[in-house]
Design a protein around this motif. Structure first.
Motif, PDB file in Angstrom:
ATOM      1  N   MET A   4       0.832  -1.210   0.000  1.00 25.10           N
ATOM      2  CA  MET A   4       0.000   0.000   0.000  1.00 25.10           C
ATOM      3  C   MET A   4       0.862   1.253   0.000  1.00 25.10           C
ATOM      4  N   ASN A   5       2.016   1.203   0.660  1.00 23.72           N
ATOM      5  CA  ASN A   5       2.930   2.345   0.601  1.00 23.72           C
ATOM      6  C   ASN A   5       3.460   2.556  -0.817  1.00 23.72           C
ATOM      7  N   LEU A   6       3.770   1.451  -1.501  1.00 24.82           N
ATOM      8  CA  LEU A   6       4.328   1.563  -2.850  1.00 24.82           C
ATOM      9  C   LEU A   6       3.324   2.132  -3.846  1.00 24.82           C
ATOM     10  N   VAL A   7       2.044   1.808  -3.665  1.00 28.22           N
ATOM     11  CA  VAL A   7       1.032   2.313  -4.610  1.00 28.22           C
ATOM     12  C   VAL A   7       0.450   3.646  -4.154  1.00 28.22           C
ATOM     13  N   GLY A   8       0.908   4.169  -3.010  1.00 28.18           N
ATOM     14  CA  GLY A   8       0.511   5.502  -2.587  1.00 28.18           C
ATOM     15  C   GLY A   8      -0.799   5.593  -1.844  1.00 28.18           C
ATOM     16  N   ILE A   9      -1.236   4.499  -1.222  1.00 31.40           N
ATOM     17  CA  ILE A   9      -2.455   4.546  -0.406  1.00 31.40           C
ATOM     18  C   ILE A   9      -2.131   5.231   0.924  1.00 31.40           C
ATOM     19  N   GLY A  10      -2.956   6.156   1.339  1.00 33.47           N
ATOM     20  CA  GLY A  10      -2.712   6.915   2.560  1.00 33.47           C
ATOM     21  C   GLY A  10      -2.828   6.058   3.804  1.00 33.47           C
ATOM     22  N   THR A  11      -2.224   6.544   4.896  1.00 35.94           N
ATOM     23  CA  THR A  11      -2.242   5.780   6.147  1.00 35.94           C
ATOM     24  C   THR A  11      -3.651   5.626   6.699  1.00 35.94           C
ATOM     25  N   ASP A  12      -4.546   6.572   6.390  1.00 36.78           N
ATOM     26  CA  ASP A  12      -5.918   6.456   6.875  1.00 36.78           C
ATOM     27  C   ASP A  12      -6.610   5.235   6.271  1.00 36.78           C
ATOM     28  N   TRP A  13      -6.499   5.092   4.948  1.00 36.09           N
ATOM     29  CA  TRP A  13      -7.113   3.948   4.287  1.00 36.09           C
ATOM     30  C   TRP A  13      -6.363   2.649   4.589  1.00 36.09           C
ATOM     31  N   GLN A  14      -5.073   2.763   4.855  1.00 35.30           N
ATOM     32  CA  GLN A  14      -4.334   1.558   5.240  1.00 35.30           C
ATOM     33  C   GLN A  14      -4.903   0.952   6.516  1.00 35.30           C
ATOM     34  N   GLN A  15      -5.234   1.795   7.496  1.00 41.32           N
ATOM     35  CA  GLN A  15      -5.820   1.289   8.733  1.00 41.32           C
ATOM     36  C   GLN A  15      -7.163   0.619   8.472  1.00 41.32           C
ATOM     37  N   VAL A  16      -7.957   1.221   7.607  1.00 47.37           N
ATOM     38  CA  VAL A  16      -9.261   0.647   7.271  1.00 47.37           C
ATOM     39  C   VAL A  16      -9.095  -0.728   6.638  1.00 47.37           C
ATOM     40  N   ILE A  17      -8.180  -0.828   5.682  1.00 47.30           N
ATOM     41  CA  ILE A  17      -7.988  -2.097   4.968  1.00 47.30           C
ATOM     42  C   ILE A  17      -7.469  -3.180   5.903  1.00 47.30           C
ATOM     43  N   LYS A  18      -6.501  -2.838   6.777  1.00 50.52           N
ATOM     44  CA  LYS A  18      -5.979  -3.841   7.706  1.00 50.52           C
ATOM     45  C   LYS A  18      -7.051  -4.286   8.700  1.00 50.52           C
ATOM     46  N   GLY A  19      -7.912  -3.350   9.113  1.00 47.69           N
ATOM     47  CA  GLY A  19      -9.008  -3.727   9.990  1.00 47.69           C
ATOM     48  C   GLY A  19      -9.968  -4.693   9.316  1.00 47.69           C
ATOM     49  N   LEU A  20     -10.264  -4.452   8.047  1.00 51.45           N
ATOM     50  CA  LEU A  20     -11.146  -5.352   7.304  1.00 51.45           C
ATOM     51  C   LEU A  20     -10.512  -6.727   7.117  1.00 51.45           C
ATOM     52  N   VAL A  21      -9.196  -6.758   6.885  1.00 53.13           N
ATOM     53  CA  VAL A  21      -8.503  -8.039   6.747  1.00 53.13           C
ATOM     54  C   VAL A  21      -8.581  -8.834   8.043  1.00 53.13           C
ATOM     55  N   ALA A  54     -12.091 -10.116   8.470  1.00 51.41           N
ATOM     56  CA  ALA A  54     -12.340 -11.235   7.557  1.00 51.41           C
ATOM     57  C   ALA A  54     -11.688 -12.514   8.063  1.00 51.41           C
ATOM     58  N   ALA A  55     -10.466 -12.415   8.615  1.00 54.45           N
ATOM     59  CA  ALA A  55      -9.766 -13.600   9.106  1.00 54.45           C
ATOM     60  C   ALA A  55     -10.499 -14.222  10.288  1.00 54.45           C
ATOM     61  N   VAL A  56     -10.925 -13.394  11.249  1.00 56.88           N
ATOM     62  CA  VAL A  56     -11.649 -13.925  12.408  1.00 56.88           C
ATOM     63  C   VAL A  56     -13.024 -14.435  11.984  1.00 56.88           C
ATOM     64  N   GLY A  57     -13.679 -13.715  11.069  1.00 51.76           N
ATOM     65  CA  GLY A  57     -14.968 -14.187  10.566  1.00 51.76           C
ATOM     66  C   GLY A  57     -14.855 -15.522   9.861  1.00 51.76           C
ATOM     67  N   PHE A  58     -13.773 -15.700   9.109  1.00 56.21           N
ATOM     68  CA  PHE A  58     -13.538 -16.992   8.451  1.00 56.21           C
ATOM     69  C   PHE A  58     -13.347 -18.100   9.474  1.00 56.21           C
ATOM     70  N   ASP A  59     -12.650 -17.793  10.571  1.00 56.84           N
ATOM     71  CA  ASP A  59     -12.442 -18.782  11.625  1.00 56.84           C
ATOM     72  C   ASP A  59     -13.769 -19.200  12.233  1.00 56.84           C
ATOM     73  N   VAL A  60     -14.646 -18.230  12.509  1.00 55.57           N
ATOM     74  CA  VAL A  60     -15.955 -18.535  13.091  1.00 55.57           C
ATOM     75  C   VAL A  60     -16.793 -19.353  12.116  1.00 55.57           C
ATOM     76  N   TRP A  61     -16.790 -18.949  10.844  1.00 59.56           N
ATOM     77  CA  TRP A  61     -17.558 -19.691   9.835  1.00 59.56           C
ATOM     78  C   TRP A  61     -17.052 -21.118   9.680  1.00 59.56           C
ATOM     79  N   ASN A  62     -15.727 -21.274   9.702  1.00 62.62           N
ATOM     80  CA  ASN A  62     -15.135 -22.599   9.552  1.00 62.62           C
ATOM     81  C   ASN A  62     -15.521 -23.505  10.717  1.00 62.62           C
ATOM     82  N   LYS A  63     -15.546 -22.947  11.947  1.00 62.58           N
ATOM     83  CA  LYS A  63     -15.934 -23.742  13.117  1.00 62.58           C
ATOM     84  C   LYS A  63     -17.379 -24.190  13.004  1.00 62.58           C
ATOM     85  N   ARG A  64     -18.242 -23.280  12.590  1.00 63.92           N
ATOM     86  CA  ARG A  64     -19.663 -23.639  12.473  1.00 63.92           C
ATOM     87  C   ARG A  64     -19.868 -24.711  11.410  1.00 63.92           C
TER      88      ARG A  64
END
Length: 414
Positions: A380-397, A400-410
């Motif tokens: 994201m730094n290389l493509v010029g994405i700002g730190t504000d959107w970087q935080q948003v994207i990492k939060g979504l990732v 998604a990872a924890v949601g996948f874990d919950v879905w997989n358990k169910r």
């Protein structure tokens, strides 16, 4: 009167259909194995896709040898913390103090080496001992005092941050000795003839591939001996090819620049050592036991308090190591060092396959989760994405990872 009945054998299938059916059967076998081992392979696939995405998006800049070396150096301290945090989460706890402890150990290293001219190897030993003592103190209150880890480590986060401010008097302190700087920023020395590649790095890369193949076959054989379920052999071979290709690609990229960073060897030792402990040692099985089912572990004779105490002692020592690496990399100790490191380490653990309920996770998963975050940050730094959107994207990732874990358990439960 008997009647002869001649059974007609089925006509052989045409060659095209036979090979097509075999191919479809192999694909189905691989897909079934992927579904049964989704937790194990999901993040590896995600990491590969993220690397390909940013490699295309940055027009190959992500995979330039120099950038790959910087990627390792920039994320080394988070990966060290993620290994310790994975063990804490597997045991069913959390540690919010590691970022502040990292900063505190960096400040003490500066006081020892810069202010008092203590030889850096002696200062490193003292700092590691202080980290172990800090982790042991928190582990004592959690294991033997019965105070929840969230509260104890939250208090530790405040205490260590305050002590950092006190010892540094609110100022940045440096520089560090050259020997310590080389550990965090240096590379392996050049040996052998000129081959346009770093020979020692190539040798280590090939040795690593051989070790991984040996270890995977050994683990698979042991699982079969204990009648445990193993992935289909075709999927197992596919996994070996993918791992070998990834290691060799990384090796060639590093060898075409300055070689393997010294801190990468430190990470390799930690990965192999802690991976062995969690797979084969008694203490490793006890950590999984108390995180997976504490009452059953107690009834089985597991000394849960001792195990919890040792887990936090280990976390403190790894936080101290991360603090030394971080301070040496930036050649200064700062009161603001280590901010949000605990969140990065926790996120790396959950992205790498740890479970909120404990008892699940691997050391390799922590490394993969840390690399996912590292590649995201770098790309994201290389493509010029700002730190504000970087935080948003990492939060979504992370979500998604924890949601996948919950879905997989169910799904597995149903």
């Amino acid at each position: 009167m008997s009647t002869d009945v001649t059974a007609k054998s089925p006509a052989p299938a045409p060659p095209g259909k036979s090979s097509g059916a075999a191919g479809a059967g192999l694909l189905q076998l691989v897909m079934d194995g992927m579904r049964r081992n989704m937790r194990q392979y999901g993040m590896l696939i995600a990491l590969g896709l993220i690397v390909v995405l940013f490699a295309v998006w940055t027009e190959g800049d992500l995979l330039l040898p120099r950038n790959v070396s910087n990627l390792v150096l920039q994320n080394s301290y988070i990966l060290i913390l993620a290994i310790g945090m994975m063990l804490v989460i597997i045991a069913g706890h959390i540690d919010l103090s590691v970022g502040s402890l990292t900063a505190f150990i960096g400040s003490m290293a500066a006081v020892f080496m810069v202010k008092n001219d203590l030889p850096w190897p002696v200062a490193v030993i003292l700092c590691l001992a202080m980290g172990a003592l800090a982790g042991a103190a928190q582990g004592f209150f959690i294991a033997y005092g019965g105070i929840p880890s969230f509260i104890v480590t939250l208090a530790g986060m405040l205490i260590f941050r305050g002590l950092t401010e006190i010892f540094l008097e609110g100022q940045t302190l440096g520089p560090f000795p050259e020997g310590l700087q080389k550990v965090a920023n240096g590379f392996l020395p050049e040996v052998g003839p000129n081959t346009n590649y770093h020979n020692l790095t190539l040798l280590l890369g090939f040795a690593m591939v051989a070790f991984v193949v040996f270890q995977e076959f050994r683990d698979r054989r042991r699982q079969q001996e204990f009648s445990l379920e193993v992935p289909p052999f075709n999927l197992f071979l596919l996994k070996l090819v993918a791992l070998g290709a990834a290691i060799l690609t990384l090796t060639l990229l590093l060898a075409s620049y300055k070689g393997a960073p010294i801190v990468l060897l430190v990470l390799g030792v930690l990965l192999v050592g802690f991976g062995y402990v969690m797979r084969n040692a008694i203490i490793g099985r006890h950590i999984y036991a108390i995180g997976g089912n504490l009452p059953a572990a107690k009834l089985s004779g597991v000394k849960d308090k001792k195990v919890t105490f040792l887990v936090f002692l280990n976390m403190g020592m790894l936080a101290a190591l991360a603090g030394l690496v971080f301070a040496a990399r930036f050649n200064a100790a700062s009161p603001k060092a280590g901010l949000n490191f605990e969140l990065e380490a926790i996120a790396a653990s959950f992205i790498g396959g740890a479970s909120m309920s404990g008892g699940v996770g691997t050391v390799l998963g922590a490394i993969i989760g840390g690399l996912v975050l590292g590649v995201l940050n770098n790309g994201m730094n290389l493509v010029g994405i700002g730190t504000d959107w970087q935080q948003v994207i990492k939060g979504l990732v992370l979500l998604a990872a924890v949601g996948f874990d919950v879905w997989n358990k169910r799904k597995v439960g149903s």
